[in-house]
Design an enzyme around this catalytic site. Structure first.
Site, short mmCIF file in Angstrom:
data_model
loop_
_atom_site.label_atom_id
_atom_site.label_comp_id
_atom_site.label_asym_id
_atom_site.label_seq_id
_atom_site.Cartn_x
_atom_site.Cartn_y
_atom_site.Cartn_z
N CYS A 21 -21.16 -62.12 -24.68
CA CYS A 21 -20.19 -62.11 -25.27
C CYS A 21 -18.85 -62.56 -24.44
CB CYS A 21 -19.71 -60.96 -26.24
SG CYS A 21 -20.01 -59.42 -25.34
N GLY A 53 -26.94 -52.42 -36.98
CA GLY A 53 -26.10 -52.24 -35.72
C GLY A 53 -24.75 -53.38 -35.88
N SER A 86 -16.64 -51.69 -28.76
CA SER A 86 -17.81 -52.19 -29.76
C SER A 86 -18.77 -53.00 -28.74
CB SER A 86 -17.26 -52.79 -31.04
OG SER A 86 -16.37 -53.97 -30.83
N HIS A 119 -12.49 -59.04 -27.12
CA HIS A 119 -12.41 -59.06 -25.73
C HIS A 119 -11.28 -60.13 -25.33
CE1 HIS A 119 -16.25 -56.76 -25.57
NE2 HIS A 119 -17.02 -57.99 -25.10
#
Ligand SMILES: NC(=O)c1ccc[n+]([C@@H]2O[C@H](COP(=O)([O-])OP(=O)(O)OC[C@H]3O[C@@H](n4cnc5c(N)ncnc54)[C@H](OP(=O)(O)O)[C@@H]3O)[C@@H](O)[C@H]2O)c1
Length: 331
Positions: free
Chosen positions: A125, A10, A155, A239
């Site tokens: 995250c 992943g 993502s 982000h």
């Protein structure tokens, strides 16, 4: 140490492999696992490694197991590994808020890590980027309230999310038919989507609740007011967050700028802007556009950006292992 990675195919798992190699972590043996086996699908130190199907027995021979395989895999395999004394560093949300389980961002709360701990969840995250940017403010003037609007990359929804965005972009260029949204609540190409996860009765989404609860836990401020609006944007990786803080005590821009300059894990930009494309592939949280919101000395605004696959997941996970090795906590 003997290391296994569940979910090695992943986007987070492959980044863990890369970060372990880049940071020269003393790994004696690395074994990649996923939901199914593939020959030679993971490359570590120039060697193509076979990916094995994950089973409980196969994982028990490792000292350290990184999990990047989603909630189901973590629920299924983590408890017996921890019981056997294996170190587990888990990127899923499964155990993050469990009491007695530390949620460590080394730059923010390294002291939360204790010798007897075996299970180390890696926080959300968005929350990691936020807390790394907030820690210098907390340490300078305390924190009373945090409001944040996020601009989260595709993502963040895994490989499937990135592929859905790319397919949508190709469709808008006329190359193929637009896919129905699956990874996102709406089509993401040429769009922004103000929903990440399900809404609860209060109207906050699952991602917004994670940001609130995990931020409080990592900062060690269970009562700090946190309110988030989490938005998916058509960015591939990293982000961004528009952050508004209210401090406990009065401070000023010079004091805060000096704190950001000193802060580990932060790259402070005194002027100009920083964007996700510039930050992709880096390990620091970038802070820019620091400004006063009002003349109170307690209200400030800033812009924070971090690569969510690296500092928001893989790098933070590998930093936890480095910390455990440095303290001699890995058997
Ligand atoms: N993406 C991010 O920015 C991000 C950031 C922080 C945390 N996380 C978390 O990290 C985890 C991984 O996310 P990701 O974005 O890397 O997802 P991803 O790109 O979809 O990859 C998922 C990986 O997990 C494997 N997997 C799925 N089900 C499994 C099972 N039952 N047993 C063993 N392996 C299984 C998949 O293997 P196959 O390829 O064989 O199916 C694949 O290797 C999730 O818990 C996610 O919430 C993600």
């Amino acid at each position: 140490v003997k290391v296994a990675i569940v979910g090695a195919t992943g986007v987070v798992g492959e980044t863990i492999v890369r970060v372990l190699e880049e940071r020269r972590v003393p790994v004696d043996r690395l074994a990649p696992f996923a939901s199914r086996s593939r020959r030679g699908a993971v490359c570590f130190r120039g060697e193509a490694l076979d990916v094995r199907e994950t089973t409980s027995d196969a994982l028990h021979e490792f000292d350290v197991v990184f999990f990047a395989g989603g909630e189901d895999a973590s629920e299924r395999y983590v408890p017996s590994l921890v019981e056997r004394g294996c170190i587990v560093i888990d990127n899923s949300a499964t155990y993050r808020l469990r009491s007695g389980v530390p949620l460590v961002v080394p730059e923010v709360n390294a002291d939360a890590l204790r010798p007897q701990d075996r299970l180390f969840p890696v926080a959300n995250c968005t929350a990691i980027v936020l807390c790394t940017a907030l820690a210098p403010v907390r340490d300078t003037a305390g924190l009373r309230a945090v409001r944040v609007a996020t601009y989260q990359a595709a993502s963040g929804a895994g490989r499937a999310g990135l592929e859905e965005l790319l397919a949508g972009e190709r469709a808008l260029a006329g190359a193929e038919e637009e896919p129905q949204p699956v990874a996102f609540a709406r089509a993401l190409a040429r769009n922004v989507v103000p929903q990440i996860g399900e809404f609860d009765a209060s109207g906050y989404s699952q991602e917004e609740r994670k940001v609130r609860d995990e931020t409080r836990k990592m900062l060690g401020l269970p009562d700090v007011f946190v309110s988030a609006t989490c938005v998916r944007v058509p960015v591939h990786t990293a982000h961004s967050e528009a952050v508004f803080v209210e401090t406990e005590c009065k401070t000023n821009l010079d004091e805060l700028a000096a704190a950001f300059d000193r802060a580990p894990g932060v790259n402070f930009h005194r002027s100009g802007v920083v964007t996700p494309r510039e930050v992709e592939g880096t390990d620091l949280v970038h802070v820019a556009r620091l400004r006063s919101e009002a003349e109170t000395g307690r209200h400030f605004a800033l812009w924070a950006v971090g690569d969510q696959l690296r500092k928001g997941a893989a790098t933070n996970a590998v930093q936890i292992l480095e910390l455990l090795l440095a303290k001699g906590y890995v058997r």
